[in-house]
Design an enzyme around this catalytic site. Sequence first.
Site, PDB file in Angstrom:
ATOM      1  N   PRO A   1     103.668  73.437  32.469  1.00 30.88           N
ATOM      2  CA  PRO A   1     104.187  71.805  32.341  1.00 30.88           C
ATOM      3  C   PRO A   1     104.640  71.172  33.378  1.00 30.88           C
ATOM      4  CG  PRO A   1     105.881  73.448  31.897  1.00 30.88           C
ATOM      5  CD  PRO A   1     104.763  74.245  32.375  1.00 30.88           C
ATOM      6  N   THR A   2     104.839  71.775  34.677  1.00 30.14           N
ATOM      7  CA  THR A   2     105.482  71.142  35.929  1.00 30.14           C
ATOM      8  C   THR A   2     104.539  70.223  36.708  1.00 30.14           C
ATOM      9  OG1 THR A   2     105.165  72.746  37.421  1.00 30.14           O
ATOM     10  CG2 THR A   2     106.907  72.956  36.095  1.00 30.14           C
ATOM     11  N   CYS A   3     105.128  69.405  37.735  1.00 25.27           N
ATOM     12  CA  CYS A   3     104.241  68.447  38.364  1.00 25.27           C
ATOM     13  C   CYS A   3     103.781  68.996  39.635  1.00 25.27           C
ATOM     14  CB  CYS A   3     105.058  67.202  38.599  1.00 25.27           C
ATOM     15  SG  CYS A   3     105.490  66.378  36.938  1.00 25.27           S
ATOM     16  N   ASP A   4     103.189  70.263  39.472  1.00 23.79           N
ATOM     17  CA  ASP A   4     102.859  70.916  40.790  1.00 23.79           C
ATOM     18  C   ASP A   4     101.484  71.360  40.379  1.00 23.79           C
ATOM     19  OD1 ASP A   4     102.273  73.089  42.848  1.00 23.79           O
ATOM     20  OD2 ASP A   4     104.281  72.964  43.426  1.00 23.79           O
TER      21      ASP A   4
ATOM     22  N   ASN B   1     111.823  70.828  38.051  1.00 18.03           N
ATOM     23  CA  ASN B   1     111.557  69.642  37.172  1.00 18.03           C
ATOM     24  C   ASN B   1     112.289  69.615  35.762  1.00 18.03           C
ATOM     25  OD1 ASN B   1     107.840  69.353  37.132  1.00 18.03           O
ATOM     26  ND2 ASN B   1     109.419  68.136  38.579  1.00 18.03           N
TER      27      ASN B   1
END
Length: 376
Positions: free
Chosen positions: A322-325, A366
């Site tokens: 789910p993270t922005c990486d 995040n």
Amino acid sequence: MTPKVARFLRDVAPATPCLVLDIDRVEENYRRLIAAMPLARVFYAVKANPATPILERLVGLGSNFDAASWEEIETCLAAGARPEAISFGNTVKKESAIRAAHAAGVRLFAFDSEAELLKLSRSAPGARVYCRILVGNDGAEWPLSRKFGCEAKMARTLMLRAAELGLDPYGISFHVGSQQTKTSAYETAIGRVAMVFTDLKEAGINLRMVNLGGGYPVRYRQEVPEIDDFGAAIMGAMVEHFGNALPEILIEPGRFMVGDAGVVSAEVVLVSRKSEEDPVRWVYLDIGRFGGLAETEGEAIKYAFRTPHDGGAEGPVTIAGPTCDSTDTLYEKSNYRLPLALDCGDRVELLATGAYVTTYASQAFNGFRPLAEHYV
Ligand SMILES: *Cc1c(COP(=O)(O)O)cnc(C)c1O
């Protein structure tokens, strides 16, 4: 998934993502292991899952513990382990940690360099020490490669040095790499250890212990040999190389002890496609690499999934966290397929995730919380 874990997930429906782990299964795994290798003493590799309920159960069963830091040693002591049952198995230790461990009564230490021996001679005088040697990691899905261990020839020199420094040159260890799928990896490594024993005997030092490390695998998507197959191969090699002068045998299972006892329950956050024609769906879960699934790095460990739609038509997927990486993509190249009916809000389970998950979770990348844990 054990019946107890299934019941907990059904009756309690805990918030996701979480790990649910059946402590009775850990006990079963411990008993299977000592049945497969009755002459070996078990040192549970605490890093695989250091949860107190696991350590307490193992203390009750008479297990020993392999710890990698002073903090892990403290955790074992707090769970009731005796200091004599703890091995400080990391070859890279702060001298302050060695001093603290020695003061607490820990007497068994690993090393693979002269600098570490000097630290041990100063801060753990007289301790039993064992030297870790480099061995092949072929067949391991999570190799440890060259980071730890020294060449066998150097181990010989270092053991002589250990004796000079007033330490007790106790034995030799190795690690064939984690999730090791080949029994022959242990056989080859035992042959190498036996040569070090012989060389040192000629130099006047009688080693008394072989530490076979960890590596014993868990079934994920692929079948793996049974623990009895590893036990038979290992004991066969020990007898071949040592005859009836068998040294003490230590094993340090981590993954095998806890892996198949636990299940991660997760929620599907989004199912999408990159174009209307693209057959591959992207499935985003509420757990990813930073939520504890670190061993998906390089798609090394391939977890099996269970969904509410199993048995229905399937299609190819890329599975991501789910993270922005962008490195938080779990599986893109490993031909994962999931049901076409899978939808946002569905709960899915990642099977055999009891090892190397909880403590690999980031603090709050995040804003996501570390993985919740339930021991049943
Ligand atoms: C990680 C580790 C283990 C456990 O390995 P598994 O593959 O999980 O069994 C054992 N010994 C040492 C020294 C380790 O670093």
